[in-house]
Scaffold this motif. Structure first.
Motif, PDB file in Angstrom:
ATOM      1  N   VAL A  44     -52.207  -6.496 -36.251  1.00 28.15           N
ATOM      2  CA  VAL A  44     -51.745  -5.137 -36.523  1.00 28.15           C
ATOM      3  C   VAL A  44     -51.844  -4.804 -38.012  1.00 28.15           C
ATOM      4  O   VAL A  44     -52.338  -3.737 -38.383  1.00 28.15           O
ATOM      5  CB  VAL A  44     -50.296  -4.928 -36.008  1.00 28.15           C
ATOM      6  CG1 VAL A  44     -49.781  -3.549 -36.370  1.00 28.15           C
ATOM      7  CG2 VAL A  44     -50.248  -5.131 -34.499  1.00 28.15           C
ATOM      8  N   TRP A  82     -51.113  -7.923 -31.110  1.00 24.20           N
ATOM      9  CA  TRP A  82     -51.240  -7.543 -29.704  1.00 24.20           C
ATOM     10  C   TRP A  82     -52.205  -8.525 -29.064  1.00 24.20           C
ATOM     11  O   TRP A  82     -53.264  -8.806 -29.621  1.00 24.20           O
ATOM     12  CB  TRP A  82     -51.804  -6.126 -29.547  1.00 24.20           C
ATOM     13  CG  TRP A  82     -50.869  -5.051 -29.971  1.00 24.20           C
ATOM     14  CD1 TRP A  82     -50.923  -4.344 -31.135  1.00 24.20           C
ATOM     15  CD2 TRP A  82     -49.736  -4.566 -29.256  1.00 24.20           C
ATOM     16  NE1 TRP A  82     -49.881  -3.451 -31.186  1.00 24.20           N
ATOM     17  CE2 TRP A  82     -49.144  -3.555 -30.043  1.00 24.20           C
ATOM     18  CE3 TRP A  82     -49.163  -4.887 -28.027  1.00 24.20           C
ATOM     19  CZ2 TRP A  82     -48.006  -2.869 -29.636  1.00 24.20           C
ATOM     20  CZ3 TRP A  82     -48.035  -4.190 -27.627  1.00 24.20           C
ATOM     21  CH2 TRP A  82     -47.466  -3.199 -28.420  1.00 24.20           C
ATOM     22  N   GLU A 104     -47.162  -7.671 -26.452  1.00 20.31           N
ATOM     23  CA  GLU A 104     -46.645  -7.799 -27.816  1.00 20.31           C
ATOM     24  C   GLU A 104     -46.452  -9.271 -28.183  1.00 20.31           C
ATOM     25  O   GLU A 104     -46.112 -10.099 -27.340  1.00 20.31           O
ATOM     26  CB  GLU A 104     -45.304  -7.075 -27.894  1.00 20.31           C
ATOM     27  CG  GLU A 104     -44.714  -7.039 -29.274  1.00 20.31           C
ATOM     28  CD  GLU A 104     -43.352  -6.379 -29.306  1.00 20.31           C
ATOM     29  OE1 GLU A 104     -42.853  -6.169 -30.420  1.00 20.31           O
ATOM     30  OE2 GLU A 104     -42.783  -6.086 -28.234  1.00 20.31           O
ATOM     31  N   HIS A 137     -47.983   1.671 -24.743  1.00 17.69           N
ATOM     32  CA  HIS A 137     -46.904   1.166 -25.601  1.00 17.69           C
ATOM     33  C   HIS A 137     -47.411   0.630 -26.949  1.00 17.69           C
ATOM     34  O   HIS A 137     -46.614   0.266 -27.807  1.00 17.69           O
ATOM     35  CB  HIS A 137     -46.112   0.081 -24.863  1.00 17.69           C
ATOM     36  CG  HIS A 137     -46.963  -1.065 -24.399  1.00 17.69           C
ATOM     37  ND1 HIS A 137     -47.949  -0.915 -23.443  1.00 17.69           N
ATOM     38  CD2 HIS A 137     -47.002  -2.354 -24.772  1.00 17.69           C
ATOM     39  CE1 HIS A 137     -48.542  -2.080 -23.252  1.00 17.69           C
ATOM     40  NE2 HIS A 137     -47.989  -2.969 -24.050  1.00 17.69           N
ATOM     41  N   ASP A 139     -49.050   0.728 -30.768  1.00 14.49           N
ATOM     42  CA  ASP A 139     -48.993   1.666 -31.889  1.00 14.49           C
ATOM     43  C   ASP A 139     -50.372   2.323 -32.047  1.00 14.49           C
ATOM     44  O   ASP A 139     -51.395   1.745 -31.678  1.00 14.49           O
ATOM     45  CB  ASP A 139     -48.580   0.940 -33.182  1.00 14.49           C
ATOM     46  CG  ASP A 139     -49.527  -0.191 -33.526  1.00 14.49           C
ATOM     47  OD1 ASP A 139     -50.308  -0.046 -34.482  1.00 14.49           O
ATOM     48  OD2 ASP A 139     -49.503  -1.233 -32.822  1.00 14.49           O
ATOM     49  N   ALA A 140     -50.387   3.546 -32.565  1.00 12.54           N
ATOM     50  CA  ALA A 140     -51.625   4.326 -32.662  1.00 12.54           C
ATOM     51  C   ALA A 140     -52.731   3.624 -33.463  1.00 12.54           C
ATOM     52  O   ALA A 140     -53.883   3.590 -33.018  1.00 12.54           O
ATOM     53  CB  ALA A 140     -51.333   5.710 -33.237  1.00 12.54           C
ATOM     54  N   SER A 142     -53.326   0.473 -33.843  1.00  8.86           N
ATOM     55  CA  SER A 142     -53.860  -0.642 -33.052  1.00  8.86           C
ATOM     56  C   SER A 142     -54.714  -0.140 -31.890  1.00  8.86           C
ATOM     57  O   SER A 142     -55.704  -0.769 -31.525  1.00  8.86           O
ATOM     58  CB  SER A 142     -52.720  -1.522 -32.526  1.00  8.86           C
ATOM     59  OG  SER A 142     -52.079  -2.170 -33.602  1.00  8.86           O
ATOM     60  N   LYS A 143     -54.330   0.998 -31.312  1.00  9.63           N
ATOM     61  CA  LYS A 143     -55.146   1.594 -30.254  1.00  9.63           C
ATOM     62  C   LYS A 143     -56.529   1.937 -30.795  1.00  9.63           C
ATOM     63  O   LYS A 143     -57.543   1.692 -30.144  1.00  9.63           O
ATOM     64  CB  LYS A 143     -54.492   2.872 -29.703  1.00  9.63           C
ATOM     65  CG  LYS A 143     -53.299   2.627 -28.827  1.00  9.63           C
ATOM     66  CD  LYS A 143     -52.758   3.953 -28.322  1.00  9.63           C
ATOM     67  CE  LYS A 143     -51.525   3.778 -27.478  1.00  9.63           C
ATOM     68  NZ  LYS A 143     -51.042   5.055 -26.949  1.00  9.63           N
TER      69      LYS A 143
END
Length: 172
Positions: A44, A82, A104, A137, A139-140, A142-143
């Motif tokens: 992350v 992640w 997580e 779920h 975080d943006a 990481s997406k």
């Protein structure tokens, strides 16, 4: 060691073949097959993603030497990660990212302690194998890292994937 000579950035999925019947009848029939599942670990803080086959058995570079508990306080001040289970399947026009589920994980190298819920990791791997997409779920940032990683890894698989995957990762 030979491992240290390999480049740090691992690109490409290693498809694990695991035919539970393996040509013989008897023990193991009906077992889960882990075929076409690859674990991707997202750092992350660094904003990086890499395929970590060792994570199939909780032995990735990130997890090695860490005692994991379900108590977040044990790994306080640790680094967030992640673990994403990516399942590849085939449809008429070719292979695609069929299941993508994120779990997580926090690792505190200094304390040699980590946080993860093993049952969640196992359940999410199962859901990925069942062609589910569960990334809401995350975080943006990481997406975005995951979307970019999957697309660059194989643009054809990315294009053939379900619209839900791109939408859930805020792409398009």
């Amino acid at each position: 060691m030979a491992n240290e000579e390999k480049p740090k950035q691992k690109m490409g999925f290693t498809i694990i073949k695991n035919d539970p019947t393996d040509g013989h009848k008897g023990f193991g029939i009906g077992s889960l097959s882990l075929e076409n599942v690859s674990p991707v670990i997202i750092d992350v803080e660094e904003g990086t993603a890499s395929v970590e086959i060792g994570a199939m058995h909780a032995r990735s570079d990130v997890e090695r030497g860490i005692k994991f508990t379900v108590d977040r306080a044990d790994s306080e001040g640790g680094k967030p990660y992640w673990l994403v289970w990516v399942t590849i399947d085939h449809k008429e026009d070719g292979p695609y990212y069929a299941g993508v589920t994120a779990c997580e994980m926090v690792v505190n190298r200094e304390k040699r302690r980590g946080y993860k819920i093993l049952a969640d990791h196992v359940n999410k791997m199962d859901k990925s194998m069942k062609r589910q997409i569960i990334v809401e779920h995350m975080d943006a940032p990481s997406k975005k890292v995951l979307a970019t990683f999957l697309e660059q890894l194989n643009p054809e698989l990315w294009k053939r994937s379900e619209e839900q995957l791109r939408q859930d990762l805020f792409v398009e």
